[in-house]
Design a protein around this motif. Structure first.
Motif, PDB file in Angstrom:
ATOM      1  N   VAL A  21       0.835  -1.204   0.000  1.00 53.28           N
ATOM      2  CA  VAL A  21       0.000   0.000   0.000  1.00 53.28           C
ATOM      3  C   VAL A  21       0.872   1.257   0.000  1.00 53.28           C
ATOM      4  O   VAL A  21       0.593   2.223  -0.717  1.00 53.28           O
ATOM      5  CB  VAL A  21      -0.969   0.003   1.203  1.00 53.28           C
ATOM      6  N   GLY A  22       1.928   1.245   0.778  1.00 51.73           N
ATOM      7  CA  GLY A  22       2.821   2.397   0.850  1.00 51.73           C
ATOM      8  C   GLY A  22       3.477   2.705  -0.485  1.00 51.73           C
ATOM      9  O   GLY A  22       3.662   3.870  -0.849  1.00 51.73           O
ATOM     10  N   PHE A  23       3.829   1.664  -1.229  1.00 55.88           N
ATOM     11  CA  PHE A  23       4.414   1.864  -2.547  1.00 55.88           C
ATOM     12  C   PHE A  23       3.423   2.558  -3.471  1.00 55.88           C
ATOM     13  O   PHE A  23       3.774   3.478  -4.204  1.00 55.88           O
ATOM     14  CB  PHE A  23       4.853   0.514  -3.110  1.00 55.88           C
ATOM     15  N   TYR A  24       2.162   2.143  -3.414  1.00 57.28           N
ATOM     16  CA  TYR A  24       1.129   2.775  -4.235  1.00 57.28           C
ATOM     17  C   TYR A  24       0.791   4.184  -3.747  1.00 57.28           C
ATOM     18  O   TYR A  24       0.390   5.023  -4.547  1.00 57.28           O
ATOM     19  CB  TYR A  24      -0.141   1.914  -4.283  1.00 57.28           C
ATOM     20  N   VAL A  25       0.962   4.459  -2.470  1.00 57.07           N
ATOM     21  CA  VAL A  25       0.669   5.798  -1.944  1.00 57.07           C
ATOM     22  C   VAL A  25       1.831   6.757  -2.216  1.00 57.07           C
ATOM     23  O   VAL A  25       1.631   7.894  -2.647  1.00 57.07           O
ATOM     24  CB  VAL A  25       0.370   5.735  -0.421  1.00 57.07           C
ATOM     25  N   LEU A  26       3.054   6.300  -1.979  1.00 57.60           N
ATOM     26  CA  LEU A  26       4.217   7.180  -2.108  1.00 57.60           C
ATOM     27  C   LEU A  26       4.697   7.348  -3.544  1.00 57.60           C
ATOM     28  O   LEU A  26       5.250   8.396  -3.882  1.00 57.60           O
ATOM     29  CB  LEU A  26       5.364   6.658  -1.239  1.00 57.60           C
ATOM     30  N   ALA A  27       4.541   6.333  -4.372  1.00 56.14           N
ATOM     31  CA  ALA A  27       4.985   6.407  -5.768  1.00 56.14           C
ATOM     32  C   ALA A  27       3.918   5.809  -6.678  1.00 56.14           C
ATOM     33  O   ALA A  27       4.120   4.765  -7.286  1.00 56.14           O
ATOM     34  CB  ALA A  27       6.305   5.670  -5.923  1.00 56.14           C
ATOM     35  N   PRO A  28       2.764   6.456  -6.775  1.00 56.66           N
ATOM     36  CA  PRO A  28       1.657   5.859  -7.532  1.00 56.66           C
ATOM     37  C   PRO A  28       1.952   5.645  -9.012  1.00 56.66           C
ATOM     38  O   PRO A  28       1.555   4.628  -9.580  1.00 56.66           O
ATOM     39  CB  PRO A  28       0.497   6.834  -7.323  1.00 56.66           C
ATOM     40  N   ASP A  29       2.665   6.587  -9.633  1.00 57.85           N
ATOM     41  CA  ASP A  29       2.963   6.432 -11.056  1.00 57.85           C
ATOM     42  C   ASP A  29       3.924   5.269 -11.291  1.00 57.85           C
ATOM     43  O   ASP A  29       3.739   4.468 -12.219  1.00 57.85           O
ATOM     44  CB  ASP A  29       3.553   7.720 -11.626  1.00 57.85           C
ATOM     45  N   LEU A  30       4.926   5.167 -10.464  1.00 60.40           N
ATOM     46  CA  LEU A  30       5.889   4.080 -10.586  1.00 60.40           C
ATOM     47  C   LEU A  30       5.231   2.728 -10.301  1.00 60.40           C
ATOM     48  O   LEU A  30       5.436   1.758 -11.036  1.00 60.40           O
ATOM     49  CB  LEU A  30       7.060   4.315  -9.625  1.00 60.40           C
ATOM     50  N   ALA A  31       4.434   2.662  -9.247  1.00 60.28           N
ATOM     51  CA  ALA A  31       3.752   1.420  -8.889  1.00 60.28           C
ATOM     52  C   ALA A  31       2.782   0.995  -9.985  1.00 60.28           C
ATOM     53  O   ALA A  31       2.726  -0.184 -10.353  1.00 60.28           O
ATOM     54  CB  ALA A  31       3.011   1.581  -7.564  1.00 60.28           C
ATOM     55  N   SER A  32       2.040   1.927 -10.516  1.00 60.01           N
ATOM     56  CA  SER A  32       1.099   1.604 -11.594  1.00 60.01           C
ATOM     57  C   SER A  32       1.825   1.185 -12.854  1.00 60.01           C
ATOM     58  O   SER A  32       1.366   0.306 -13.584  1.00 60.01           O
ATOM     59  CB  SER A  32       0.204   2.803 -11.904  1.00 60.01           C
ATOM     60  N   TRP A  34       4.773  -0.344 -12.964  1.00 69.22           N
ATOM     61  CA  TRP A  34       5.370  -1.669 -12.753  1.00 69.22           C
ATOM     62  C   TRP A  34       4.323  -2.761 -12.647  1.00 69.22           C
ATOM     63  O   TRP A  34       4.482  -3.832 -13.223  1.00 69.22           O
ATOM     64  CB  TRP A  34       6.207  -1.681 -11.493  1.00 69.22           C
ATOM     65  N   PHE A  35       3.270  -2.509 -11.867  1.00 66.24           N
ATOM     66  CA  PHE A  35       2.324  -3.571 -11.523  1.00 66.24           C
ATOM     67  C   PHE A  35       0.910  -3.350 -12.057  1.00 66.24           C
ATOM     68  O   PHE A  35       0.072  -4.227 -11.930  1.00 66.24           O
ATOM     69  CB  PHE A  35       2.238  -3.742 -10.004  1.00 66.24           C
ATOM     70  N   GLY A  36       0.609  -2.179 -12.597  1.00 62.98           N
ATOM     71  CA  GLY A  36      -0.731  -1.875 -13.066  1.00 62.98           C
ATOM     72  C   GLY A  36      -1.561  -1.255 -11.953  1.00 62.98           C
ATOM     73  O   GLY A  36      -1.159  -1.213 -10.789  1.00 62.98           O
ATOM     74  N   LEU A  44      -1.753  -8.161  -6.051  1.00 61.40           N
ATOM     75  CA  LEU A  44      -1.154  -7.477  -4.902  1.00 61.40           C
ATOM     76  C   LEU A  44      -2.209  -7.082  -3.869  1.00 61.40           C
ATOM     77  O   LEU A  44      -1.923  -7.013  -2.678  1.00 61.40           O
ATOM     78  CB  LEU A  44      -0.365  -6.241  -5.350  1.00 61.40           C
ATOM     79  N   PHE A  45      -3.429  -6.830  -4.327  1.00 62.70           N
ATOM     80  CA  PHE A  45      -4.520  -6.549  -3.395  1.00 62.70           C
ATOM     81  C   PHE A  45      -4.784  -7.782  -2.535  1.00 62.70           C
ATOM     82  O   PHE A  45      -4.952  -7.682  -1.316  1.00 62.70           O
ATOM     83  CB  PHE A  45      -5.779  -6.149  -4.165  1.00 62.70           C
ATOM     84  N   PHE A  46      -4.817  -8.960  -3.173  1.00 63.93           N
ATOM     85  CA  PHE A  46      -5.026 -10.197  -2.421  1.00 63.93           C
ATOM     86  C   PHE A  46      -3.877 -10.454  -1.455  1.00 63.93           C
ATOM     87  O   PHE A  46      -4.085 -10.884  -0.326  1.00 63.93           O
ATOM     88  CB  PHE A  46      -5.208 -11.388  -3.359  1.00 63.93           C
ATOM     89  N   LEU A  47      -2.652 -10.189  -1.898  1.00 63.29           N
ATOM     90  CA  LEU A  47      -1.499 -10.363  -1.022  1.00 63.29           C
ATOM     91  C   LEU A  47      -1.594  -9.448   0.193  1.00 63.29           C
ATOM     92  O   LEU A  47      -1.346  -9.881   1.324  1.00 63.29           O
ATOM     93  CB  LEU A  47      -0.212 -10.088  -1.796  1.00 63.29           C
TER      94      LEU A  47
END
Length: 64
Positions: A21-32, A34-36, A44-47
């Motif tokens: 969650v922190g990766f998606y909050v702090l670096a949303p463009d990068l996370a999206s 890499w992982f969509g 990743l939501f299930f994880l």
């Protein structure tokens, strides 16, 4: 199961959940990139939501 496993359980759960969650909050463009986009069907939501069960399984297997 020893009582000292409780802080370890909480730490593993926290690291898995807030790592994702922190990766998606702090670096949303990068996370999206890499992982969509995260959604209810994203792996990743299930994880992240199953982090307490994963942590419990790891601790039980390591203390068996």
């Amino acid at each position: 199961m020893p009582t000292r496993a409780i802080p370890l359980f909480l730490a593993i759960t926290f690291l898995i959940t807030w790592g994702i969650v922190g990766f998606y909050v702090l670096a949303p463009d990068l996370a999206s990139g890499w992982f969509g986009e995260i959604s209810g069907a994203h792996p990743l939501f299930f994880l992240a939501t199953w982090a307490p069960a994963i942590a419990a399984l790891v601790l039980v297997l390591s203390h068996a």
